[in-house]
Scaffold this motif. Sequence first.
Motif, PDB file in Angstrom:
ATOM      1  N   PHE A  50      -4.817   3.809  -5.535  1.00  0.00           N
ATOM      2  CA  PHE A  50      -5.420   4.506  -4.224  1.00  0.00           C
ATOM      3  C   PHE A  50      -4.581   6.138  -5.460  1.00  0.00           C
ATOM      4  CE2 PHE A  50      -2.850   6.403  -0.840  1.00  0.00           C
ATOM      5  CZ  PHE A  50      -4.636   6.594   0.110  1.00  0.00           C
ATOM      6  N   GLN A  51      -3.593   6.346  -6.507  1.00  0.00           N
ATOM      7  CA  GLN A  51      -2.985   7.495  -6.664  1.00  0.00           C
ATOM      8  C   GLN A  51      -3.149   8.155  -5.158  1.00  0.00           C
ATOM      9  OE1 GLN A  51      -6.217   8.782  -9.278  1.00  0.00           O
ATOM     10  NE2 GLN A  51      -5.602   8.244 -10.800  1.00  0.00           N
ATOM     11  N   PRO A  52      -1.583   7.534  -4.777  1.00  0.00           N
ATOM     12  CA  PRO A  52      -0.741   8.114  -3.549  1.00  0.00           C
ATOM     13  C   PRO A  52      -0.058   9.812  -4.064  1.00  0.00           C
ATOM     14  CG  PRO A  52       0.812   6.121  -4.349  1.00  0.00           C
ATOM     15  CD  PRO A  52      -1.036   6.272  -5.249  1.00  0.00           C
ATOM     16  N   ASP A  53      -0.566  11.134  -2.802  1.00  0.00           N
ATOM     17  CA  ASP A  53       0.119  12.148  -2.735  1.00  0.00           C
ATOM     18  C   ASP A  53       2.156  11.505  -3.054  1.00  0.00           C
ATOM     19  OD1 ASP A  53      -0.904  13.519  -3.847  1.00  0.00           O
ATOM     20  OD2 ASP A  53      -2.658  13.763  -2.255  1.00  0.00           O
ATOM     21  N   ILE A  54       1.776  11.050  -1.968  1.00  0.00           N
ATOM     22  CA  ILE A  54       3.577  10.815  -1.201  1.00  0.00           C
ATOM     23  C   ILE A  54       3.777   9.434  -1.148  1.00  0.00           C
ATOM     24  CG2 ILE A  54       4.788  11.069   0.373  1.00  0.00           C
ATOM     25  CD1 ILE A  54       4.074  13.932   1.262  1.00  0.00           C
ATOM     26  N   LEU A  55       4.322   8.507  -1.418  1.00  0.00           N
ATOM     27  CA  LEU A  55       4.737   6.832  -1.505  1.00  0.00           C
ATOM     28  C   LEU A  55       5.852   7.178  -0.506  1.00  0.00           C
ATOM     29  CD1 LEU A  55       4.028   4.202  -1.768  1.00  0.00           C
ATOM     30  CD2 LEU A  55       5.355   4.674  -4.330  1.00  0.00           C
ATOM     31  N   LEU A  56       5.324   5.939   0.932  1.00  0.00           N
ATOM     32  CA  LEU A  56       6.310   6.756   2.026  1.00  0.00           C
ATOM     33  C   LEU A  56       6.848   5.058   1.627  1.00  0.00           C
ATOM     34  CD1 LEU A  56       4.475   8.251   4.857  1.00  0.00           C
ATOM     35  CD2 LEU A  56       6.002   8.829   3.166  1.00  0.00           C
ATOM     36  N   VAL A  57       8.413   4.474   1.403  1.00  0.00           N
ATOM     37  CA  VAL A  57       8.548   3.143   1.349  1.00  0.00           C
ATOM     38  C   VAL A  57       9.705   2.839   2.490  1.00  0.00           C
ATOM     39  CG1 VAL A  57       9.379   1.620  -0.160  1.00  0.00           C
ATOM     40  CG2 VAL A  57       8.146   3.482  -0.887  1.00  0.00           C
ATOM     41  N   GLY A  58       8.999   1.732   3.061  1.00  0.00           N
ATOM     42  CA  GLY A  58       9.882   1.396   4.434  1.00  0.00           C
ATOM     43  C   GLY A  58      10.359   0.485   4.113  1.00  0.00           C
ATOM     44  N   LEU A  59      11.591   0.045   3.139  1.00  0.00           N
ATOM     45  CA  LEU A  59      11.536  -1.862   2.966  1.00  0.00           C
ATOM     46  C   LEU A  59      12.983  -1.986   3.359  1.00  0.00           C
ATOM     47  CD1 LEU A  59      10.449  -2.208  -0.482  1.00  0.00           C
ATOM     48  CD2 LEU A  59       9.759  -2.954   1.360  1.00  0.00           C
ATOM     49  N   GLY A  60      13.529  -0.846   3.955  1.00  0.00           N
ATOM     50  CA  GLY A  60      15.442  -1.089   4.548  1.00  0.00           C
ATOM     51  C   GLY A  60      16.270  -0.364   2.654  1.00  0.00           C
TER      52      GLY A  60
END
Length: 246
Positions: free
Chosen positions: A156-166
């Motif tokens: 996907f090659q994100p500009d921003i990776l949002l990581v919601g794993l706690g």
Amino acid sequence: MFLKAERVNILGITVDAYSMQETVEQIRQAVEGQVPIRVVTANPEMIYASDRDQRLKKLINSAEVVTADGIGVVWAARRLGTPIRERVTGIDLIQAVFPVAATRKWRLFFLGGNPGVAELAANQVVSKHPGIVWDTGNGYFSSEEEPQVLEKIRRFQPDILLVGLGAPRQEYWIAEHPGLAYVSVGVGGSFDALAGVVIRAPKRIQELHVEWLYRLWKEPRRWQRQSVLPRFVLKVLWQRLRRQTP
Ligand code: UDP
């Protein structure tokens, strides 16, 4: 290239005295300059835990941007002599990033939460901020499934990776997988809030800085976690006292 904020040492964690707008500006510069950064929104529980956990401390202090996540951290900074204008929590930060991402057509990957929650969150976001290009992955993958998750993100090659794993799992995960995006940020349970699975406190309660009390009322199991707050306060006061004593 980065605007350097003043930093304040809170129990050994160096927190940047960035306002919300300045933090968003750091993110914009990282994406547009293609300079990868890690963003940690540091809350009192995390700072308190890192006081006894050198590995976690190193991990947080090596992030390019560390923001004051919560009124407890803003209070501590003021007590320790470096005022921070406002709290920069994960959910508020990403909400401030979305309009910028939409106008620039950035690619955002939402990783975390129960199956379906990240999609729901992304759909909500894009309906308000068309222009954002997105993909998602749920946060309950086994170590055998992890290579597929990584492959999906890389493709996907994100500009921003949002990581919601706690927290702090998401912070470890981000550091263990560098190079996935220009900006990687741990966002805790933000997808649940964006998707409407968890309702945030009314605006008035947020403004009174007692959102933590509201969350406690809604989710009493958080009591254990929030019982850290008074201990955090005492440690900060102790740090201040030690600094003042010759
Ligand atoms: N979560 C996840 N995978 C896990 C454990 C948790 O995706 O293995 C998600 C969980 O569904 C929730 C978030 O991580 O959306 C943690 O939320 P919490 O409010 O506890 O985190 P905080 O915002 O306090 O860091």
